[in-house]
Design a protein around this motif. Structure first.
Motif, PDB file in Angstrom:
ATOM      1  N   LYS A  37      39.302  37.532  53.106  1.00 46.08           N
ATOM      2  CA  LYS A  37      38.874  36.872  54.338  1.00 46.08           C
ATOM      3  C   LYS A  37      37.364  36.663  54.383  1.00 46.08           C
ATOM      4  CE  LYS A  37      39.166  37.405  59.365  1.00 46.08           C
ATOM      5  NZ  LYS A  37      39.714  38.238  60.454  1.00 46.08           N
ATOM      6  N   PHE A  38      36.596  37.642  53.890  1.00 43.46           N
ATOM      7  CA  PHE A  38      35.141  37.590  54.011  1.00 43.46           C
ATOM      8  C   PHE A  38      34.435  37.241  52.709  1.00 43.46           C
ATOM      9  CE2 PHE A  38      36.657  40.403  57.409  1.00 43.46           C
ATOM     10  CZ  PHE A  38      36.175  39.685  58.496  1.00 43.46           C
ATOM     11  N   ALA A  39      35.195  36.828  51.692  1.00 39.63           N
ATOM     12  CA  ALA A  39      34.622  36.498  50.387  1.00 39.63           C
ATOM     13  C   ALA A  39      33.797  35.219  50.443  1.00 39.63           C
ATOM     14  CB  ALA A  39      35.726  36.353  49.350  1.00 39.63           C
ATOM     15  N   THR A  40      32.699  35.229  49.704  1.00 41.52           N
ATOM     16  CA  THR A  40      31.870  34.026  49.575  1.00 41.52           C
ATOM     17  C   THR A  40      32.374  33.135  48.450  1.00 41.52           C
ATOM     18  OG1 THR A  40      30.334  35.194  48.121  1.00 41.52           O
ATOM     19  CG2 THR A  40      29.820  35.170  50.490  1.00 41.52           C
ATOM     20  N   LYS A  41      33.161  33.711  47.553  1.00 44.11           N
ATOM     21  CA  LYS A  41      33.823  32.994  46.463  1.00 44.11           C
ATOM     22  C   LYS A  41      35.120  33.731  46.179  1.00 44.11           C
ATOM     23  CE  LYS A  41      33.388  31.591  41.629  1.00 44.11           C
ATOM     24  NZ  LYS A  41      34.317  30.508  41.812  1.00 44.11           N
ATOM     25  N   GLU A  42      36.159  32.996  45.836  1.00 47.45           N
ATOM     26  CA  GLU A  42      37.452  33.625  45.576  1.00 47.45           C
ATOM     27  C   GLU A  42      37.353  34.629  44.424  1.00 47.45           C
ATOM     28  OE1 GLU A  42      42.080  32.416  44.656  1.00 47.45           O
ATOM     29  OE2 GLU A  42      40.520  30.923  44.331  1.00 47.45           O
ATOM     30  N   PHE A  43      37.852  35.836  44.672  1.00 52.90           N
ATOM     31  CA  PHE A  43      37.896  36.871  43.640  1.00 52.90           C
ATOM     32  C   PHE A  43      39.141  36.605  42.808  1.00 52.90           C
ATOM     33  CE2 PHE A  43      34.970  38.615  46.538  1.00 52.90           C
ATOM     34  CZ  PHE A  43      34.288  39.666  45.939  1.00 52.90           C
ATOM     35  N   ASN A  63      45.480  45.892  53.482  1.00 49.68           N
ATOM     36  CA  ASN A  63      44.418  45.577  54.448  1.00 49.68           C
ATOM     37  C   ASN A  63      43.083  45.359  53.754  1.00 49.68           C
ATOM     38  OD1 ASN A  63      46.156  45.719  56.617  1.00 49.68           O
ATOM     39  ND2 ASN A  63      45.644  47.832  57.098  1.00 49.68           N
ATOM     40  N   TYR A  64      42.789  46.184  52.750  1.00 51.88           N
ATOM     41  CA  TYR A  64      41.530  46.063  52.018  1.00 51.88           C
ATOM     42  C   TYR A  64      41.468  44.733  51.266  1.00 51.88           C
ATOM     43  CZ  TYR A  64      37.602  47.509  49.080  1.00 51.88           C
ATOM     44  OH  TYR A  64      36.397  47.579  48.439  1.00 51.88           O
ATOM     45  N   SER A  65      42.539  44.391  50.576  1.00 49.13           N
ATOM     46  CA  SER A  65      42.599  43.132  49.846  1.00 49.13           C
ATOM     47  C   SER A  65      42.474  41.940  50.806  1.00 49.13           C
ATOM     48  CB  SER A  65      43.918  43.051  49.070  1.00 49.13           C
ATOM     49  OG  SER A  65      44.063  41.817  48.450  1.00 49.13           O
ATOM     50  N   LYS A  66      43.156  42.029  51.935  1.00 47.92           N
ATOM     51  CA  LYS A  66      43.099  40.963  52.936  1.00 47.92           C
ATOM     52  C   LYS A  66      41.676  40.792  53.477  1.00 47.92           C
ATOM     53  CE  LYS A  66      44.946  41.342  57.155  1.00 47.92           C
ATOM     54  NZ  LYS A  66      45.951  41.473  58.218  1.00 47.92           N
ATOM     55  N   ALA A  67      41.003  41.896  53.741  1.00 49.87           N
ATOM     56  CA  ALA A  67      39.630  41.831  54.256  1.00 49.87           C
ATOM     57  C   ALA A  67      38.686  41.221  53.228  1.00 49.87           C
ATOM     58  CB  ALA A  67      39.149  43.224  54.665  1.00 49.87           C
ATOM     59  N   ILE A  68      38.819  41.627  51.969  1.00 41.77           N
ATOM     60  CA  ILE A  68      37.949  41.061  50.928  1.00 41.77           C
ATOM     61  C   ILE A  68      38.167  39.554  50.829  1.00 41.77           C
ATOM     62  CG2 ILE A  68      37.541  40.958  48.440  1.00 41.77           C
ATOM     63  CD1 ILE A  68      37.922  43.991  48.393  1.00 41.77           C
ATOM     64  N   PHE A 102      45.065  43.608  41.572  1.00 38.72           N
ATOM     65  CA  PHE A 102      44.747  43.931  42.961  1.00 38.72           C
ATOM     66  C   PHE A 102      44.544  42.658  43.784  1.00 38.72           C
ATOM     67  CE2 PHE A 102      41.647  44.771  46.332  1.00 38.72           C
ATOM     68  CZ  PHE A 102      42.286  45.791  47.006  1.00 38.72           C
ATOM     69  N   PHE A 103      43.863  41.676  43.227  1.00 35.66           N
ATOM     70  CA  PHE A 103      43.595  40.444  43.962  1.00 35.66           C
ATOM     71  C   PHE A 103      44.726  39.428  43.860  1.00 35.66           C
ATOM     72  CE2 PHE A 103      39.198  41.959  43.256  1.00 35.66           C
ATOM     73  CZ  PHE A 103      38.857  42.107  44.591  1.00 35.66           C
ATOM     74  N   GLU A 104      45.604  39.583  42.877  1.00 33.43           N
ATOM     75  CA  GLU A 104      46.644  38.592  42.656  1.00 33.43           C
ATOM     76  C   GLU A 104      47.987  38.962  43.275  1.00 33.43           C
ATOM     77  OE1 GLU A 104      46.580  38.302  38.408  1.00 33.43           O
ATOM     78  OE2 GLU A 104      44.649  37.266  38.399  1.00 33.43           O
ATOM     79  N   GLU A 105      48.198  40.221  43.623  1.00 30.79           N
ATOM     80  CA  GLU A 105      49.503  40.667  44.099  1.00 30.79           C
ATOM     81  C   GLU A 105      49.407  41.209  45.522  1.00 30.79           C
ATOM     82  OE1 GLU A 105      50.722  43.634  41.310  1.00 30.79           O
ATOM     83  OE2 GLU A 105      50.574  42.274  39.614  1.00 30.79           O
ATOM     84  N   SER A 106      50.539  41.209  46.211  1.00 29.93           N
ATOM     85  CA  SER A 106      50.584  41.892  47.502  1.00 29.93           C
ATOM     86  C   SER A 106      50.843  43.370  47.226  1.00 29.93           C
ATOM     87  CB  SER A 106      51.667  41.297  48.396  1.00 29.93           C
ATOM     88  OG  SER A 106      52.922  41.488  47.822  1.00 29.93           O
ATOM     89  N   ALA A 111      30.987  34.726  34.247  1.00 31.18           N
ATOM     90  CA  ALA A 111      29.621  35.213  34.071  1.00 31.18           C
ATOM     91  C   ALA A 111      28.671  34.361  34.909  1.00 31.18           C
ATOM     92  CB  ALA A 111      29.222  35.138  32.603  1.00 31.18           C
ATOM     93  N   ASN A 112      27.589  34.969  35.371  1.00 30.67           N
ATOM     94  CA  ASN A 112      26.516  34.295  36.106  1.00 30.67           C
ATOM     95  C   ASN A 112      26.987  33.605  37.389  1.00 30.67           C
ATOM     96  OD1 ASN A 112      24.611  35.022  34.059  1.00 30.67           O
ATOM     97  ND2 ASN A 112      25.512  33.413  32.803  1.00 30.67           N
ATOM     98  N   VAL A 113      28.032  34.137  37.988  1.00 27.61           N
ATOM     99  CA  VAL A 113      28.560  33.632  39.250  1.00 27.61           C
ATOM    100  C   VAL A 113      28.514  34.778  40.257  1.00 27.61           C
ATOM    101  CG1 VAL A 113      30.628  32.768  40.437  1.00 27.61           C
ATOM    102  CG2 VAL A 113      30.043  31.930  38.150  1.00 27.61           C
ATOM    103  N   THR A 114      28.049  34.501  41.468  1.00 28.48           N
ATOM    104  CA  THR A 114      27.964  35.541  42.486  1.00 28.48           C
ATOM    105  C   THR A 114      29.306  35.669  43.201  1.00 28.48           C
ATOM    106  OG1 THR A 114      25.610  35.115  42.815  1.00 28.48           O
ATOM    107  CG2 THR A 114      26.763  36.302  44.569  1.00 28.48           C
ATOM    108  N   TYR A 115      29.888  36.880  43.113  1.00 29.24           N
ATOM    109  CA  TYR A 115      31.094  37.232  43.864  1.00 29.24           C
ATOM    110  C   TYR A 115      30.633  38.150  44.978  1.00 29.24           C
ATOM    111  CZ  TYR A 115      33.768  35.439  39.933  1.00 29.24           C
ATOM    112  OH  TYR A 115      34.299  34.626  38.966  1.00 29.24           O
ATOM    113  N   GLY A 116      30.917  37.763  46.208  1.00 28.21           N
ATOM    114  CA  GLY A 116      30.420  38.586  47.300  1.00 28.21           C
ATOM    115  C   GLY A 116      31.269  38.522  48.544  1.00 28.21           C
ATOM    116  N   VAL A 117      30.895  39.380  49.490  1.00 32.05           N
ATOM    117  CA  VAL A 117      31.497  39.390  50.820  1.00 32.05           C
ATOM    118  C   VAL A 117      30.360  39.395  51.833  1.00 32.05           C
ATOM    119  CG1 VAL A 117      33.659  40.528  50.180  1.00 32.05           C
ATOM    120  CG2 VAL A 117      31.688  41.919  50.810  1.00 32.05           C
ATOM    121  N   LYS A 118      30.593  38.746  52.965  1.00 35.51           N
ATOM    122  CA  LYS A 118      29.619  38.695  54.065  1.00 35.51           C
ATOM    123  C   LYS A 118      30.284  39.195  55.323  1.00 35.51           C
ATOM    124  CE  LYS A 118      25.693  36.630  52.929  1.00 35.51           C
ATOM    125  NZ  LYS A 118      24.493  37.428  52.847  1.00 35.51           N
ATOM    126  N   LYS A 119      29.659  40.176  55.956  1.00 34.57           N
ATOM    127  CA  LYS A 119      30.127  40.756  57.218  1.00 34.57           C
ATOM    128  C   LYS A 119      31.577  41.243  57.143  1.00 34.57           C
ATOM    129  CE  LYS A 119      26.920  38.895  60.531  1.00 34.57           C
ATOM    130  NZ  LYS A 119      26.734  38.232  61.802  1.00 34.57           N
TER     131      LYS A 119
END
Length: 179
Positions: free
Chosen positions: A116-122, A109-114, A97-101, A128-136
């Motif tokens: 765009k707003f990711a705090t770390k690349e998915f 659109n969902y993949s693009k939004a994630i 999902f994150f590697e392909e169009s 392990a022990n790494v925060t994967y997130g999105v802001k706004k």
């Protein structure tokens, strides 16, 4: 001559893309369930509204690295006359999902939004022990067709590891008229 034609085509498409939409995507509720504490150190999701737009902050921390995760995604839609429509019900690899169009416009659109707003690349494998997130995170209506029917929707994402559900995220909302 050909050069000016492509400038004209680009100008038309840019005007259509930037055209204001007469609807707004409003997410009213997000829930999490079935969160497996053997897999996650932390799962946080917060939904909030600012200036008539729905935003999402969310983060996950895995206890162990992961790459063999599957997702079952369902999107249901109800028109104002209560007519129900299942927009999709698909199962796919989270890593792909994150590697392909995507051919599916919604997933694209969902993949693009994630991203765009990711705090770390998915990116797989998830560490392990790494925060994967999105802001706004929000959905820009200009990324969707000019016409989308009004109504209510419910989306559900079930995440699997070795055929066991390890987390479920559900969102409810509606497409409202917006001028």
């Amino acid at each position: 001559m050909k050069y000016s034609f492509w400038i004209y085509v680009f100008y038309i498409f840019e005007c259509v893309r930037s055209e204001e939409r007469n609807y707004r995507i409003v997410v009213q509720k997000i829930t999490t369930s079935n969160v497996d504490n053997d897999i996650f150190e932390k799962v946080d999701v917060e939904l909030f509204q600012i200036n008539n737009r729905s935003y999402l902050d969310g983060s996950v921390v895995f206890k162990q690295p992961g790459s063999d995760m599957m997702v079952n995604s369902v999107l249901d839609f109800w028109r104002p006359n209560k007519q129900h429509m299942r927009v999709f019900d698909v199962r796919f690899s989270l890593c792909s999902f994150f590697e392909e169009s995507h051919k599916n416009k919604f997933f694209n659109n969902y993949s693009k939004a994630i991203k765009k707003f990711a705090t770390k690349e998915f990116k797989c494998p998830f560490e392990a022990n790494v925060t994967y997130g999105v802001k706004k995170l929000y959905f820009d209506e200009r990324d969707f067709p000019t016409f989308v029917p009004l109504g209510k929707f419910r989306s559900k994402f079930e995440y699997y590891l070795n055929e066991d559900v390890w987390a479920t995220f559900s969102a409810q909302g509606q497409i409202i008229s917006w001028n």
